[in-house]
Write an enzyme that holds these catalytic residues in place. Structure first.
Site: not given
Ligand code: BG6
Length: 474
Positions: A176, A368
Protein backbone atom coordinates in the site's frame (compact mmCIF):
# COMPACT_ATOMS: atom_id res chain seq x y z
CA UNK A 1 -23.03 -12.04 -25.75
CA UNK A 2 -21.63 -13.74 -22.73
CA UNK A 3 -23.84 -15.99 -20.68
CA UNK A 4 -23.37 -17.20 -17.14
CA UNK A 5 -21.49 -20.33 -18.19
CA UNK A 6 -18.72 -18.16 -19.67
CA UNK A 7 -18.15 -16.63 -16.27
CA UNK A 8 -15.42 -18.58 -14.66
CA UNK A 9 -11.98 -18.29 -13.13
CA UNK A 10 -8.89 -19.25 -15.15
CA UNK A 11 -7.54 -22.76 -14.47
CA UNK A 12 -4.29 -21.47 -12.94
CA UNK A 13 -5.99 -18.82 -10.78
CA UNK A 14 -3.95 -18.21 -7.63
CA UNK A 15 -6.36 -18.64 -4.71
CA UNK A 16 -5.02 -18.03 -1.23
CA UNK A 17 -4.59 -15.74 1.74
CA UNK A 18 -2.41 -12.78 2.75
CA UNK A 19 -0.49 -11.99 5.93
CA UNK A 20 2.09 -9.51 7.18
CA UNK A 21 5.02 -10.40 9.43
CA UNK A 22 4.43 -7.82 12.15
CA UNK A 23 0.76 -8.78 12.53
CA UNK A 24 1.41 -12.52 12.97
CA UNK A 25 4.94 -13.49 13.96
CA UNK A 26 5.48 -12.12 17.46
CA UNK A 27 8.98 -13.10 18.69
CA UNK A 28 9.92 -9.47 18.16
CA UNK A 29 13.43 -9.79 19.57
CA UNK A 30 14.05 -13.48 18.97
CA UNK A 31 17.00 -14.93 17.05
CA UNK A 32 18.68 -11.58 16.60
CA UNK A 33 15.73 -9.64 15.23
CA UNK A 34 15.59 -5.89 15.86
CA UNK A 35 12.55 -3.80 16.76
CA UNK A 36 10.55 -2.29 13.93
CA UNK A 37 8.33 0.73 13.40
CA UNK A 38 5.36 -1.61 13.95
CA UNK A 39 6.51 -2.15 17.57
CA UNK A 40 6.36 1.63 18.02
CA UNK A 41 2.66 1.65 17.02
CA UNK A 42 1.15 -0.60 19.70
CA UNK A 43 -2.32 0.93 19.27
CA UNK A 44 -2.21 0.86 15.50
CA UNK A 45 -1.76 3.59 12.95
CA UNK A 46 -3.89 6.12 14.83
CA UNK A 47 -2.20 5.61 18.19
CA UNK A 48 0.77 7.44 19.66
CA UNK A 49 4.25 6.56 18.41
CA UNK A 50 6.14 5.04 21.34
CA UNK A 51 9.78 4.71 20.39
CA UNK A 52 10.49 2.69 23.52
CA UNK A 53 8.12 -0.26 23.11
CA UNK A 54 5.61 -0.94 25.84
CA UNK A 55 6.00 -3.86 28.22
CA UNK A 56 2.75 -5.40 26.93
CA UNK A 57 1.26 -5.04 23.45
CA UNK A 58 -0.46 -7.41 21.03
CA UNK A 59 2.15 -7.48 18.26
CA UNK A 60 4.83 -8.57 20.74
CA UNK A 61 3.48 -12.10 20.51
CA UNK A 62 0.83 -11.53 17.82
CA UNK A 63 -0.46 -15.06 17.02
CA UNK A 64 2.92 -16.63 17.72
CA UNK A 65 3.22 -17.61 14.06
CA UNK A 66 7.00 -17.56 14.47
CA UNK A 67 6.74 -20.75 16.52
CA UNK A 68 3.47 -22.18 15.22
CA UNK A 69 3.91 -21.69 11.48
CA UNK A 70 4.04 -25.44 10.76
CA UNK A 71 0.54 -26.02 12.14
CA UNK A 72 -0.81 -22.91 10.44
CA UNK A 73 0.68 -23.72 7.05
CA UNK A 74 -0.84 -27.19 7.40
CA UNK A 75 -4.26 -25.57 7.84
CA UNK A 76 -3.63 -23.41 4.75
CA UNK A 77 -2.72 -26.62 2.93
CA UNK A 78 -6.02 -28.12 4.06
CA UNK A 79 -7.81 -25.06 2.67
CA UNK A 80 -6.17 -25.88 -0.65
CA UNK A 81 -4.24 -22.61 -0.92
CA UNK A 82 -2.36 -22.23 -4.18
CA UNK A 83 -0.57 -19.15 -2.86
CA UNK A 84 0.23 -17.56 0.49
CA UNK A 85 1.22 -13.92 0.69
CA UNK A 86 3.70 -13.30 3.50
CA UNK A 87 6.09 -10.47 4.21
CA UNK A 88 9.69 -10.57 5.33
CA UNK A 89 10.48 -8.50 8.41
CA UNK A 90 13.48 -6.47 7.24
CA UNK A 91 14.64 -6.30 10.88
CA UNK A 92 14.97 -10.11 11.04
CA UNK A 93 17.56 -9.86 8.28
CA UNK A 94 19.18 -6.53 9.21
CA UNK A 95 18.16 -5.79 12.83
CA UNK A 96 19.08 -2.09 12.69
CA UNK A 97 18.86 -1.77 8.92
CA UNK A 98 22.36 -0.32 8.41
CA UNK A 99 24.54 -3.38 9.13
CA UNK A 100 26.65 -4.79 6.33
CA UNK A 101 26.16 -8.48 7.19
CA UNK A 102 22.75 -10.15 7.41
CA UNK A 103 21.44 -12.09 10.38
CA UNK A 104 21.63 -15.76 9.38
CA UNK A 105 18.98 -16.87 11.86
CA UNK A 106 16.45 -14.52 10.31
CA UNK A 107 17.16 -15.89 6.84
CA UNK A 108 16.95 -19.44 8.12
CA UNK A 109 13.50 -18.80 9.58
CA UNK A 110 12.10 -17.72 6.20
CA UNK A 111 13.90 -20.60 4.50
CA UNK A 112 12.13 -23.02 6.84
CA UNK A 113 8.78 -21.31 6.36
CA UNK A 114 9.13 -21.50 2.56
CA UNK A 115 10.07 -25.18 2.78
CA UNK A 116 6.96 -25.82 4.84
CA UNK A 117 4.79 -24.09 2.24
CA UNK A 118 6.40 -26.15 -0.49
CA UNK A 119 5.25 -29.35 1.26
CA UNK A 120 1.66 -28.33 0.49
CA UNK A 121 2.42 -26.89 -2.97
CA UNK A 122 1.68 -23.40 -1.76
CA UNK A 123 3.35 -20.79 -3.94
CA UNK A 124 4.85 -17.91 -1.93
CA UNK A 125 4.08 -14.27 -2.73
CA UNK A 126 6.51 -12.16 -0.75
CA UNK A 127 6.08 -8.52 0.24
CA UNK A 128 9.50 -6.98 0.81
CA UNK A 129 8.17 -4.17 2.98
CA UNK A 130 4.81 -4.46 4.70
CA UNK A 131 4.31 -1.49 7.02
CA UNK A 132 7.51 -1.98 8.97
CA UNK A 133 11.18 -1.19 8.83
CA UNK A 134 13.95 -1.48 11.41
CA UNK A 135 13.03 1.06 14.09
CA UNK A 136 16.64 2.29 14.19
CA UNK A 137 16.27 3.56 10.62
CA UNK A 138 13.33 5.72 11.68
CA UNK A 139 15.06 7.00 14.81
CA UNK A 140 18.58 7.55 13.47
CA UNK A 141 17.93 8.46 9.85
CA UNK A 142 14.41 9.94 9.74
CA UNK A 143 13.03 6.95 7.84
CA UNK A 144 12.43 7.17 4.10
CA UNK A 145 12.89 10.94 4.02
CA UNK A 146 16.62 10.08 4.00
CA UNK A 147 18.16 9.03 0.66
CA UNK A 148 20.47 6.59 2.49
CA UNK A 149 17.46 4.32 2.98
CA UNK A 150 17.66 3.39 -0.71
CA UNK A 151 21.11 1.86 -0.17
CA UNK A 152 20.07 0.01 2.97
CA UNK A 153 16.99 -1.35 1.21
CA UNK A 154 19.06 -2.37 -1.81
CA UNK A 155 21.38 -4.36 0.44
CA UNK A 156 18.42 -6.08 2.09
CA UNK A 157 16.67 -7.00 -1.16
CA UNK A 158 19.88 -8.33 -2.74
CA UNK A 159 20.32 -10.65 0.21
CA UNK A 160 16.75 -11.97 0.11
CA UNK A 161 16.61 -12.36 -3.68
CA UNK A 162 19.90 -14.28 -3.59
CA UNK A 163 18.83 -16.43 -0.69
CA UNK A 164 15.32 -17.29 -1.90
CA UNK A 165 15.88 -17.23 -5.66
CA UNK A 166 15.06 -20.91 -6.09
CA UNK A 167 12.00 -20.81 -3.88
CA UNK A 168 10.09 -17.66 -4.78
CA UNK A 169 8.71 -16.44 -8.09
CA UNK A 170 6.19 -13.74 -7.04
CA UNK A 171 7.30 -10.61 -5.19
CA UNK A 172 5.78 -7.30 -4.14
CA UNK A 173 7.83 -4.24 -3.21
CA UNK A 174 6.04 -1.80 -0.82
CA UNK A 175 2.68 -2.65 0.70
CA UNK A 176 0.00 0.00 0.00
CA UNK A 177 2.71 2.44 -1.03
CA UNK A 178 0.15 5.25 -1.44
CA UNK A 179 -0.97 5.15 2.19
CA UNK A 180 2.20 6.95 3.29
CA UNK A 181 0.30 10.13 2.35
CA UNK A 182 -2.05 9.59 5.29
CA UNK A 183 0.18 7.64 7.71
CA UNK A 184 3.83 8.69 7.19
CA UNK A 185 5.22 6.81 10.19
CA UNK A 186 3.37 3.59 9.37
CA UNK A 187 4.49 3.65 5.74
CA UNK A 188 7.76 5.54 5.89
CA UNK A 189 9.09 5.80 9.44
CA UNK A 190 8.62 9.59 9.32
CA UNK A 191 7.67 11.04 12.68
CA UNK A 192 5.16 13.83 13.15
CA UNK A 193 1.55 14.68 12.54
CA UNK A 194 0.71 13.97 8.84
CA UNK A 195 -0.84 17.45 8.48
CA UNK A 196 2.27 19.12 9.84
CA UNK A 197 4.95 17.17 7.98
CA UNK A 198 6.45 19.33 5.28
CA UNK A 199 5.08 18.20 1.90
CA UNK A 200 8.50 18.35 0.25
CA UNK A 201 9.82 15.96 2.93
CA UNK A 202 6.90 13.62 2.37
CA UNK A 203 7.17 13.57 -1.43
CA UNK A 204 10.95 13.17 -1.18
CA UNK A 205 10.35 10.06 0.95
CA UNK A 206 7.83 8.80 -1.59
CA UNK A 207 10.38 9.38 -4.34
CA UNK A 208 12.98 7.40 -2.40
CA UNK A 209 10.52 4.51 -2.13
CA UNK A 210 9.83 4.68 -5.87
CA UNK A 211 13.55 4.45 -6.61
CA UNK A 212 13.98 1.65 -4.06
CA UNK A 213 11.02 -0.23 -5.53
CA UNK A 214 12.37 0.11 -9.09
CA UNK A 215 15.80 -1.01 -7.88
CA UNK A 216 14.19 -4.08 -6.32
CA UNK A 217 12.56 -4.84 -9.68
CA UNK A 218 15.91 -4.44 -11.45
CA UNK A 219 17.83 -6.58 -8.94
CA UNK A 220 15.06 -9.19 -8.78
CA UNK A 221 15.00 -9.58 -12.55
CA UNK A 222 18.79 -9.86 -12.67
CA UNK A 223 18.99 -12.49 -9.94
CA UNK A 224 15.78 -14.36 -10.79
CA UNK A 225 15.01 -13.72 -14.49
CA UNK A 226 11.73 -15.64 -14.30
CA UNK A 227 10.47 -13.72 -11.28
CA UNK A 228 7.32 -11.61 -11.43
CA UNK A 229 7.55 -8.46 -9.36
CA UNK A 230 4.58 -6.25 -8.67
CA UNK A 231 3.74 -2.93 -7.07
CA UNK A 232 1.04 -2.78 -4.39
CA UNK A 233 -1.43 0.04 -3.79
CA UNK A 234 -4.44 0.48 -1.52
CA UNK A 235 -7.16 0.39 -4.14
CA UNK A 236 -10.01 2.70 -3.23
CA UNK A 237 -12.11 3.64 -6.25
CA UNK A 238 -13.66 7.10 -6.09
CA UNK A 239 -17.18 7.96 -7.27
CA UNK A 240 -18.41 11.53 -7.73
CA UNK A 241 -20.96 12.14 -4.96
CA UNK A 242 -23.26 13.92 -7.43
CA UNK A 243 -23.23 14.43 -11.23
CA UNK A 244 -22.00 17.98 -10.69
CA UNK A 245 -18.96 18.67 -12.92
CA UNK A 246 -17.06 20.02 -9.94
CA UNK A 247 -17.60 16.73 -8.09
CA UNK A 248 -16.13 14.97 -11.14
CA UNK A 249 -13.10 17.28 -11.05
CA UNK A 250 -12.71 16.45 -7.35
CA UNK A 251 -12.99 12.74 -8.18
CA UNK A 252 -10.10 12.95 -10.63
CA UNK A 253 -8.03 14.75 -8.00
CA UNK A 254 -8.79 12.11 -5.35
CA UNK A 255 -8.14 9.21 -7.73
CA UNK A 256 -4.70 10.59 -8.44
CA UNK A 257 -3.79 10.13 -4.78
CA UNK A 258 -3.67 6.43 -5.70
CA UNK A 259 -2.99 6.42 -9.43
CA UNK A 260 0.13 8.58 -9.07
CA UNK A 261 1.74 5.64 -7.29
CA UNK A 262 0.82 3.03 -9.87
CA UNK A 263 1.56 5.44 -12.75
CA UNK A 264 5.18 5.85 -11.65
CA UNK A 265 5.77 2.16 -10.98
CA UNK A 266 4.03 0.96 -14.14
CA UNK A 267 5.13 3.66 -16.58
CA UNK A 268 8.57 4.34 -15.15
CA UNK A 269 8.23 8.11 -14.92
CA UNK A 270 6.30 10.82 -13.14
CA UNK A 271 2.93 11.72 -14.71
CA UNK A 272 2.56 15.28 -16.06
CA UNK A 273 -0.28 16.12 -13.65
CA UNK A 274 2.20 16.04 -10.76
CA UNK A 275 4.09 19.04 -12.19
CA UNK A 276 1.10 21.25 -11.52
CA UNK A 277 0.48 19.66 -8.12
CA UNK A 278 4.08 20.21 -7.03
CA UNK A 279 4.05 23.81 -8.28
CA UNK A 280 0.77 24.75 -6.62
CA UNK A 281 1.80 23.17 -3.34
CA UNK A 282 5.32 24.57 -3.36
CA UNK A 283 6.82 21.06 -3.30
CA UNK A 284 10.47 20.75 -4.24
CA UNK A 285 12.15 17.38 -4.41
CA UNK A 286 15.44 16.04 -5.66
CA UNK A 287 15.12 13.69 -8.64
CA UNK A 288 18.50 12.90 -10.15
CA UNK A 289 19.19 11.69 -13.70
CA UNK A 290 20.33 8.39 -12.20
CA UNK A 291 16.97 8.12 -10.38
CA UNK A 292 15.14 8.66 -13.66
CA UNK A 293 17.08 5.78 -15.24
CA UNK A 294 16.32 3.46 -12.33
CA UNK A 295 12.61 4.29 -12.43
CA UNK A 296 12.49 2.78 -15.92
CA UNK A 297 12.57 -0.67 -14.28
CA UNK A 298 8.83 -1.10 -14.24
CA UNK A 299 6.71 -3.77 -12.57
CA UNK A 300 5.42 -6.99 -14.15
CA UNK A 301 1.99 -6.78 -12.58
CA UNK A 302 -0.13 -4.58 -10.34
CA UNK A 303 -1.42 -5.77 -7.02
CA UNK A 304 -3.82 -3.98 -4.74
CA UNK A 305 -5.89 -4.28 -1.61
CA UNK A 306 -9.61 -3.70 -1.83
CA UNK A 307 -11.78 -3.02 1.19
CA UNK A 308 -14.06 -0.17 0.11
CA UNK A 309 -14.86 2.57 -2.35
CA UNK A 310 -15.19 6.25 -1.52
CA UNK A 311 -16.86 9.38 -2.88
CA UNK A 312 -15.63 12.84 -3.76
CA UNK A 313 -17.39 16.16 -3.61
CA UNK A 314 -16.39 19.77 -4.02
CA UNK A 315 -19.28 20.89 -1.79
CA UNK A 316 -18.22 21.12 1.88
CA UNK A 317 -21.89 20.98 2.96
CA UNK A 318 -22.32 17.48 1.45
CA UNK A 319 -19.04 16.26 2.80
CA UNK A 320 -20.27 13.74 5.41
CA UNK A 321 -17.45 11.41 6.41
CA UNK A 322 -17.16 7.62 6.69
CA UNK A 323 -14.27 5.70 8.13
CA UNK A 324 -11.83 4.55 5.51
CA UNK A 325 -8.96 2.17 5.96
CA UNK A 326 -6.52 4.69 7.51
CA UNK A 327 -7.82 7.84 5.73
CA UNK A 328 -11.37 9.03 6.33
CA UNK A 329 -13.55 9.31 3.23
CA UNK A 330 -16.74 10.94 1.93
CA UNK A 331 -19.76 8.83 2.86
CA UNK A 332 -21.68 7.03 0.12
CA UNK A 333 -25.40 7.06 1.05
CA UNK A 334 -26.03 3.91 -1.01
CA UNK A 335 -23.68 1.66 0.92
CA UNK A 336 -23.92 -0.21 4.20
CA UNK A 337 -20.96 -0.15 6.54
CA UNK A 338 -19.08 -2.81 8.49
CA UNK A 339 -18.91 -2.85 12.29
CA UNK A 340 -15.81 -0.67 11.93
CA UNK A 341 -17.66 1.81 9.71
CA UNK A 342 -15.99 0.75 6.44
CA UNK A 343 -18.36 0.98 3.43
CA UNK A 344 -19.11 -2.40 1.85
CA UNK A 345 -19.10 -2.24 -1.96
CA UNK A 346 -18.52 -5.51 -3.88
CA UNK A 347 -19.26 -3.85 -7.23
CA UNK A 348 -16.48 -1.37 -6.58
CA UNK A 349 -14.06 -4.27 -6.95
CA UNK A 350 -15.24 -4.95 -10.50
CA UNK A 351 -15.00 -1.24 -11.19
CA UNK A 352 -11.40 -0.86 -10.00
CA UNK A 353 -10.29 -4.04 -11.79
CA UNK A 354 -11.64 -2.60 -15.03
CA UNK A 355 -10.24 0.84 -14.35
CA UNK A 356 -6.69 -0.40 -13.67
CA UNK A 357 -6.74 -2.83 -16.57
CA UNK A 358 -8.02 -0.19 -19.01
CA UNK A 359 -5.29 2.18 -17.85
CA UNK A 360 -2.31 -0.20 -17.86
CA UNK A 361 -3.13 -3.52 -19.61
CA UNK A 362 -1.03 -5.38 -17.07
CA UNK A 363 -2.12 -8.45 -15.09
CA UNK A 364 -3.79 -7.59 -11.78
CA UNK A 365 -3.58 -9.42 -8.46
CA UNK A 366 -6.05 -8.78 -5.61
CA UNK A 367 -3.76 -9.34 -2.65
CA UNK A 368 -6.06 -8.19 0.16
CA UNK A 369 -9.82 -8.22 0.64
CA UNK A 370 -11.93 -9.23 3.61
CA UNK A 371 -14.29 -8.29 6.40
CA UNK A 372 -13.06 -7.33 9.85
CA UNK A 373 -15.78 -8.41 12.28
CA UNK A 374 -16.37 -9.44 15.88
CA UNK A 375 -16.75 -13.21 16.07
CA UNK A 376 -18.39 -15.33 18.74
CA UNK A 377 -16.88 -18.72 19.54
CA UNK A 378 -19.67 -21.27 20.03
CA UNK A 379 -20.03 -25.07 20.23
CA UNK A 380 -21.36 -26.86 17.16
CA UNK A 381 -23.65 -29.91 17.30
CA UNK A 382 -20.61 -32.17 17.82
CA UNK A 383 -19.30 -30.08 20.68
CA UNK A 384 -16.48 -28.53 18.64
CA UNK A 385 -15.71 -24.84 19.05
CA UNK A 386 -16.42 -22.80 15.94
CA UNK A 387 -17.81 -19.49 14.66
CA UNK A 388 -20.93 -19.17 12.50
CA UNK A 389 -19.56 -16.40 10.32
CA UNK A 390 -22.20 -16.27 7.60
CA UNK A 391 -21.60 -12.49 7.37
CA UNK A 392 -17.98 -13.16 6.32
CA UNK A 393 -19.04 -15.78 3.78
CA UNK A 394 -21.53 -13.34 2.28
CA UNK A 395 -18.97 -10.52 2.10
CA UNK A 396 -16.36 -12.68 0.39
CA UNK A 397 -18.87 -14.41 -1.91
CA UNK A 398 -20.23 -11.06 -3.11
CA UNK A 399 -16.76 -9.70 -3.81
CA UNK A 400 -15.63 -12.83 -5.62
CA UNK A 401 -18.74 -12.75 -7.81
CA UNK A 402 -17.58 -9.30 -8.93
CA UNK A 403 -14.06 -10.59 -9.60
CA UNK A 404 -15.66 -13.22 -11.84
CA UNK A 405 -17.61 -10.45 -13.61
CA UNK A 406 -14.40 -8.50 -14.20
CA UNK A 407 -12.74 -11.60 -15.63
CA UNK A 408 -15.74 -11.97 -17.95
CA UNK A 409 -15.22 -8.29 -18.88
CA UNK A 410 -11.78 -9.31 -20.14
CA UNK A 411 -9.62 -8.23 -17.21
CA UNK A 412 -6.52 -10.38 -16.61
CA UNK A 413 -6.67 -11.35 -12.93
CA UNK A 414 -3.80 -13.49 -11.64
CA UNK A 415 -5.24 -14.36 -8.27
CA UNK A 416 -6.98 -13.45 -5.06
CA UNK A 417 -5.57 -13.63 -1.55
CA UNK A 418 -8.09 -12.86 1.18
CA UNK A 419 -6.74 -10.75 4.01
CA UNK A 420 -5.92 -12.48 7.29
CA UNK A 421 -7.00 -16.09 6.54
CA UNK A 422 -6.21 -16.68 10.20
CA UNK A 423 -7.11 -14.03 12.83
CA UNK A 424 -4.29 -11.53 13.31
CA UNK A 425 -3.60 -8.18 14.98
CA UNK A 426 -5.31 -5.31 13.18
CA UNK A 427 -3.02 -2.75 11.58
CA UNK A 428 -5.06 0.43 11.78
CA UNK A 429 -6.41 0.02 15.31
CA UNK A 430 -4.03 -2.54 16.83
CA UNK A 431 -6.94 -4.65 18.11
CA UNK A 432 -7.56 -8.37 18.17
CA UNK A 433 -11.36 -8.39 18.33
CA UNK A 434 -11.42 -7.23 14.69
CA UNK A 435 -11.08 -10.59 12.99
CA UNK A 436 -10.76 -11.52 9.31
CA UNK A 437 -9.88 -15.20 9.49
CA UNK A 438 -11.27 -18.54 8.41
CA UNK A 439 -9.39 -19.74 11.48
CA UNK A 440 -10.19 -18.32 14.90
CA UNK A 441 -7.29 -17.64 17.27
CA UNK A 442 -7.92 -17.62 21.02
CA UNK A 443 -6.51 -14.21 21.94
CA UNK A 444 -8.10 -11.00 23.14
CA UNK A 445 -7.33 -7.30 23.29
CA UNK A 446 -5.77 -7.69 26.75
CA UNK A 447 -3.09 -9.99 25.33
CA UNK A 448 -4.76 -13.00 27.00
CA UNK A 449 -5.64 -16.36 25.47
CA UNK A 450 -4.29 -19.81 24.72
CA UNK A 451 -3.37 -19.16 21.04
CA UNK A 452 -5.46 -22.24 20.16
CA UNK A 453 -6.80 -22.30 16.59
CA UNK A 454 -10.43 -23.22 15.65
CA UNK A 455 -11.97 -23.55 12.21
CA UNK A 456 -14.85 -21.17 11.51
CA UNK A 457 -17.79 -22.01 9.22
CA UNK A 458 -16.08 -19.95 6.48
CA UNK A 459 -13.13 -22.39 6.55
CA UNK A 460 -15.06 -25.12 4.72
CA UNK A 461 -16.77 -22.57 2.50
CA UNK A 462 -13.47 -21.10 1.24
CA UNK A 463 -12.00 -24.58 0.87
CA UNK A 464 -14.91 -25.37 -1.44
CA UNK A 465 -14.45 -22.12 -3.38
CA UNK A 466 -10.87 -23.13 -4.09
CA UNK A 467 -11.67 -26.79 -4.80
CA UNK A 468 -14.35 -25.87 -7.33
CA UNK A 469 -12.37 -22.92 -8.72
CA UNK A 470 -15.21 -20.60 -7.73
CA UNK A 471 -18.11 -22.68 -9.06
CA UNK A 472 -19.90 -22.60 -5.69
CA UNK A 473 -20.20 -18.81 -5.67
CA UNK A 474 -23.77 -17.53 -5.73
C1 BG6 B 1 -4.32 -2.98 4.85
C2 BG6 B 1 -2.97 -3.45 5.33
O1 BG6 B 1 -4.32 -1.61 4.98
O2 BG6 B 1 -5.46 -3.37 5.51
C3 BG6 B 1 -3.01 -4.57 6.33
O3 BG6 B 1 -2.13 -3.76 4.27
C4 BG6 B 1 -4.20 -4.39 7.27
O4 BG6 B 1 -1.78 -4.62 6.99
C5 BG6 B 1 -5.46 -4.46 6.42
O5 BG6 B 1 -4.24 -5.29 8.31
C6 BG6 B 1 -6.75 -4.40 7.21
O6 BG6 B 1 -6.74 -3.31 8.07
P1 BG6 B 1 -6.98 -3.47 9.62
O7 BG6 B 1 -6.76 -2.14 10.18
O8 BG6 B 1 -8.39 -3.93 9.76
O9 BG6 B 1 -6.00 -4.48 10.11
Amino acid sequence: MSNISDKTFPENFLWGGALAANQIEGAVLEDGKGLTTADALPDGVFGEVSLVPREKYLKKEAIDFYHRYKDDVKLFGELGFKVLRISIAWARIFPNGDETEPNEKGLQYYDDLLDEMKKYNIEPLITLSHYEMPLALAVNYGGWSNRKLIDFFERYVRVVFERFKDKVKYWLTFNEINVILHAPFNGGGIQGNPEEINKSTLYQAIHHQFVASALAVKIGHEIVPTSKIGCMVAGTPVYPLTPSPSDMAETIKKERETLFFSDVQVRGKYPNYMNRYFKENDIHIEITDADKEILKNTVDFISFSYYMSSCATADPELNEQSKGNIASIVKNPYLEESEWGWPVDPEGLRYILNQLYDRYQLPLFIVENGLGAKDELIKDENGNLTVNDDYRIKFLNDHLVQVREAIADGVEVMGYTSWGPIDIVSNSTGEFRKRYGFIYVDRNDNCEGSFERYKKKSFNWYKEVIRTNGKNLV
